[in-house]
Design a protein around this motif. Structure first.
Motif, mmCIF file in Angstrom:
data_model
loop_
_atom_site.group_PDB
_atom_site.id
_atom_site.type_symbol
_atom_site.label_atom_id
_atom_site.label_comp_id
_atom_site.label_asym_id
_atom_site.label_seq_id
_atom_site.Cartn_x
_atom_site.Cartn_y
_atom_site.Cartn_z
ATOM 1 N N GLY A 14 0.806 -1.217 0.000
ATOM 2 C CA GLY A 14 0.000 0.000 0.000
ATOM 3 C C GLY A 14 0.832 1.256 0.000
ATOM 4 N N LYS A 15 0.130 2.384 0.040
ATOM 5 C CA LYS A 15 0.815 3.682 0.013
ATOM 6 C C LYS A 15 1.321 4.069 1.396
ATOM 7 C CE LYS A 15 -1.359 5.551 -4.117
ATOM 8 N NZ LYS A 15 -2.207 6.605 -4.692
ATOM 9 N N ALA A 16 2.440 4.771 1.397
ATOM 10 C CA ALA A 16 3.072 5.186 2.655
ATOM 11 C C ALA A 16 2.418 6.435 3.216
ATOM 12 C CB ALA A 16 4.553 5.454 2.419
ATOM 13 N N LEU A 17 2.317 6.451 4.544
ATOM 14 C CA LEU A 17 1.901 7.671 5.244
ATOM 15 C C LEU A 17 2.945 7.950 6.306
ATOM 16 C CD1 LEU A 17 -0.154 9.945 5.922
ATOM 17 C CD2 LEU A 17 -1.175 8.361 7.554
ATOM 18 N N LEU A 18 3.659 9.069 6.123
ATOM 19 C CA LEU A 18 4.665 9.454 7.120
ATOM 20 C C LEU A 18 3.998 10.255 8.216
ATOM 21 C CD1 LEU A 18 6.625 8.883 4.602
ATOM 22 C CD2 LEU A 18 8.186 10.358 5.842
ATOM 23 N N ILE A 19 4.265 9.841 9.448
ATOM 24 C CA ILE A 19 3.752 10.610 10.581
ATOM 25 C C ILE A 19 4.833 11.617 10.936
ATOM 26 C CG2 ILE A 19 2.954 10.533 12.970
ATOM 27 C CD1 ILE A 19 2.044 7.689 12.458
ATOM 28 N N LYS A 153 -7.794 6.309 5.357
ATOM 29 C CA LYS A 153 -7.327 5.744 4.093
ATOM 30 C C LYS A 153 -6.447 4.531 4.379
ATOM 31 C CE LYS A 153 -7.342 10.137 1.614
ATOM 32 N NZ LYS A 153 -6.503 11.204 1.013
ATOM 33 N N LYS A 154 -6.415 3.595 3.437
ATOM 34 C CA LYS A 154 -5.572 2.399 3.614
ATOM 35 C C LYS A 154 -4.110 2.771 3.380
ATOM 36 C CE LYS A 154 -9.061 -1.089 2.545
ATOM 37 N NZ LYS A 154 -9.230 -1.538 3.918
ATOM 38 N N VAL A 155 -3.299 2.675 4.442
ATOM 39 C CA VAL A 155 -1.905 3.133 4.362
ATOM 40 C C VAL A 155 -0.975 2.203 5.154
ATOM 41 C CG1 VAL A 155 -2.457 5.581 4.066
ATOM 42 C CG2 VAL A 155 -2.216 4.643 6.394
ATOM 43 N N ILE A 156 0.315 2.357 4.871
ATOM 44 C CA ILE A 156 1.358 1.734 5.691
ATOM 45 C C ILE A 156 2.061 2.875 6.417
ATOM 46 C CG2 ILE A 156 3.562 0.485 5.660
ATOM 47 C CD1 ILE A 156 2.461 -1.071 3.206
ATOM 48 N N LEU A 157 2.033 2.839 7.730
ATOM 49 C CA LEU A 157 2.629 3.921 8.523
ATOM 50 C C LEU A 157 4.149 3.844 8.502
ATOM 51 C CD1 LEU A 157 0.528 4.112 11.813
ATOM 52 C CD2 LEU A 157 0.354 5.589 9.819
ATOM 53 N N ILE A 158 4.786 4.985 8.312
ATOM 54 C CA ILE A 158 6.245 5.107 8.365
ATOM 55 C C ILE A 158 6.545 6.195 9.383
ATOM 56 C CG2 ILE A 158 8.373 5.507 7.034
ATOM 57 C CD1 ILE A 158 6.763 3.248 5.782
ATOM 58 N N CYS A 159 7.302 5.861 10.422
ATOM 59 C CA CYS A 159 7.571 6.867 11.453
ATOM 60 C C CYS A 159 8.844 6.545 12.236
ATOM 61 C CB CYS A 159 6.397 6.989 12.405
ATOM 62 S SG CYS A 159 5.828 5.411 13.038
ATOM 63 N N LYS A 160 9.271 7.511 12.996
ATOM 64 C CA LYS A 160 10.453 7.317 13.865
ATOM 65 C C LYS A 160 10.166 6.212 14.860
ATOM 66 C CE LYS A 160 14.043 10.411 13.932
ATOM 67 N NZ LYS A 160 15.420 10.005 13.853
ATOM 68 N N ASP A 161 9.006 6.350 15.511
ATOM 69 C CA ASP A 161 8.609 5.387 16.532
ATOM 70 C C ASP A 161 7.122 5.469 16.744
ATOM 71 O OD1 ASP A 161 9.002 3.405 18.331
ATOM 72 O OD2 ASP A 161 10.246 4.532 19.719
ATOM 73 N N LEU A 162 6.567 4.423 17.299
ATOM 74 C CA LEU A 162 5.157 4.419 17.698
ATOM 75 C C LEU A 162 5.102 4.074 19.170
ATOM 76 C CD1 LEU A 162 3.084 2.556 14.947
ATOM 77 C CD2 LEU A 162 2.828 4.916 15.644
ATOM 78 N N THR A 163 4.298 4.792 19.911
ATOM 79 C CA THR A 163 4.152 4.485 21.332
ATOM 80 C C THR A 163 3.076 3.411 21.500
ATOM 81 O OG1 THR A 163 2.435 6.136 21.711
ATOM 82 C CG2 THR A 163 4.728 6.888 21.904
ATOM 83 N N PRO A 164 3.069 2.705 22.646
ATOM 84 C CA PRO A 164 2.021 1.696 22.870
ATOM 85 C C PRO A 164 0.614 2.285 22.779
ATOM 86 C CG PRO A 164 3.776 1.430 24.462
ATOM 87 C CD PRO A 164 4.062 2.707 23.735
ATOM 88 N N SER A 165 0.428 3.503 23.318
ATOM 89 C CA SER A 165 -0.917 4.100 23.294
ATOM 90 C C SER A 165 -1.349 4.440 21.871
ATOM 91 C CB SER A 165 -0.973 5.348 24.186
ATOM 92 O OG SER A 165 -0.040 6.317 23.785
#
Length: 548
Positions: A14-19, A153-165
């Motif tokens: 899928g398409k990338a979504l940068l947080i 939207k249907k995306v693949i998340l790209i980020c530095k980090d994700l928190t548990p919450s």
């Protein structure tokens, strides 16, 4: 093609979504004395707001993912309500720092301490502290916290980090998977990703600099491959792998709750390895018949003092009760090697794996084992508990431990505290010394559990954490296999049983060999249980096994 650390298997396209990471408006200048009370008020209001937010997230997680995963946020609430944390932050505010700067300083200080801990599991708790600190600061600054559940939207998340919450609020319908630059396989973020069944790879260096919004991404966390804008040939291949992955996953589902029994009728017990209470639900979900190894040291780590008898008793009792009269094997404290507790003041060693660890600490710090044995014995009254001792190399060590167990029983009896008087005890076989004298050792205990990771390391003289020699680390080396076979033979000769709880137990290539030589119990990481059960149920040994 890029790779990282697989934390949740699957394939997403899928398409990338940068947080985007926004910079908070944190003022660095000091405040006047008049504003101190106002900043303290802002901080305390933020704590209250943060607790309410986490309570809502906990409720949402329980509903969408499960009660056991929601308990992660109980820990967050406890940290937020910790008087010591508030005291430390208020102390900084009294030194004329703003509430947000004070919070940032204290959180940074805690993270710095945790980074010094070598253990991977505890290092991964850093993300929890970051999550809490970020939330407190956001609420002090009245920042609108973006919810991942709102992504439509249907995306693949790209980020530095994700928190548990953040991870717990992921909408599975729209977020197909995620890739982060930071993180580890035992973090709470990773645990939640596994529970959601979302493909995830973490620890991918500079991924946020390599990917742009709307780039087409293939996230293959089966083969640890990430593709950015791949060609049609790769897309077709990965779609086919994805289809086969789901087919195989569905087929394995039927093995979860079946008994592990070979075609010729040999029954094998399948247990799970756990580090904490949270792991039990996943173990039961995957069809674990018991807890074959509970690593109690994680109860001691990440603290500034030893856990009390009462604290230990409460945790042990909860674990036993959650298993509902199924067997639980608890290993006594195995500190040292790659696991450390700062407050124990253990000496720095050139080779800690060959030094002052596990049982070798008990005689010098006798109250540690005495307190733990009392807590375990008290908990034994609530289910099927067995005690296991680590790093044994001699009969003298067993005599010492049995003497301490007898002493603990006597004291509890004098205090009219009930416990299981016939509690079974076992030892870890993780040194060549223990394997070679296993015939004598088996006469003194009720069972063995082979720790294949350390047994391999000590037999081959290979530090598995050393990149220069780790390629020589081979749990299926003939010398290791010969020792395992010797241990099983010794225990059976004396009417005792032998389990295996290292990584070798979940290696499908070793399963048939381990059954053939007589291993009675496999204790493995929960997600691997259905596959190992499948192999066991398709094995046959009475006649000559041509496929072996």
């Amino acid at each position: 093609m890029i790779s990282g650390i697989i934390v949740s298997k699957g394939i997403a396209l899928g398409k990338a979504l940068l947080i985007n990471l926004y910079k908070k408006n944190i003022k660095k200048e000091k405040i006047s004395k008049k504003k101190i009370k106002l900043e303290i008020k802002k901080f305390l209001k933020s704590i209250k707001k943060s607790v309410n937010q986490i309570k809502k997230i906990k409720k949402y997680t329980e509903k969408k993912i499960g009660k056991d995963k929601s308990e992660i946020f109980e820990g967050h609430i406890m940290i937020l309500q910790d008087d010591e944390l508030s005291k430390d932050i208020i102390n900084y505010i009294n030194k004329k720092y703003t509430a947000e700067i004070s919070t940032k300083k204290v959180i940074k200080k805690q993270i710095k301490k945790m980074r010094k801990i070598k253990n991977k599991y505890l290092k991964n708790r850093i993300i929890d502290i970051k999550d809490i600190g970020k939330r407190i600061i956001d609420n002090i600054l009245n920042v609108n916290i973006k919810k991942l559940s709102k992504i439509d939207k249907k995306v693949i998340l790209i980020c530095k980090d994700l928190t548990p919450s953040e991870t717990s609020e992921i909408n599975k319908k729209n977020i197909l998977g995620f890739i982060t630059e930071l993180g580890g396989e035992t973090s709470h973020t990773s645990i939640i990703a596994k529970s959601l069944g979302i493909p995830a790879i973490v620890g991918v260096k500079n991924i946020t600099k390599q990917v742009k919004n709307k780039d087409f991404i293939i996230l293959d966390s089966i083969n640890n491959e990430i593709y950015i804008n791949p060609n049609k040939e790769i897309i077709t291949l990965k779609k086919k792998i994805k289809k086969n992955f789901f087919k195989n996953k569905q087929k394995l589902e039927i093995f979860k709750n079946l008994k592990a029994i070979t075609l010729d009728g040999k029954k094998i017990k399948i247990g799970a390895n756990i580090n904490k209470i949270d792991d039990i639900c996943l173990a039961k979900k995957n069809g674990a018949q018991s807890i074959g190894l509970y690593r109690t040291e994680f109860l001691y780590m990440g603290k500034n003092r030893l856990p009390t008898e009462e604290e230990q008793f409460i945790v042990y009792k909860k674990i036993i009760e959650k298993m509902k009269n199924k067997e639980v094997i608890m290993r006594t404290l195995d500190i040292g090697g790659d696991k450390s507790c700062k407050y124990l003041n253990l000496p720095k060693e050139e080779n800690p794996f060959l030094g002052y660890r596990a049982i070798r600490i008990y005689s010098k710090k006798i109250n540690i084992i005495r307190t733990q044995l009392r807590a375990m014995l008290r908990a034994s009254n609530f289910g099927k508990l067995k005690i296991m001792f680590p790093m044994i190399i001699s009969l003298e060590e067993i005599y010492f431990l049995k003497k301490e167990l007898k002493r603990a029983k006597k004291k509890l009896k004098e205090e009219n505290i009930s416990f299981n008087k016939n509690i079974k005890i076992g030892i870890m076989i993780e040194t060549p010394a223990a394997a070679l004298i296993s015939d004598s050792l088996s006469k003194e205990v009720d069972f063995f559990s082979i720790g294949s990771n350390d047994l391999t390391q000590y037999t081959l003289a290979v530090d598995r954490g050393n990149d220069l020699v780790s390629h020589l680390y081979d749990p299926m080396h003939p010398s290791v296999m010969k020792l395992i076979k010797m241990v099983v033979k010794s225990s059976h000769k004396n009417g005792k049983w032998t389990g295996i709880c290292g990584e070798l137990a979940s290696n499908p290539l070793a399963t048939k060999f381990l059954i053939k030589i007589g291993i009675d119990e496999f204790s493995i990481n929960s997600p691997e249980i259905p596959n190992i059960k499948k192999i066991i149920r398709k094995s046959y040994f009475k006649k000559k096994n041509k496929t072996f």
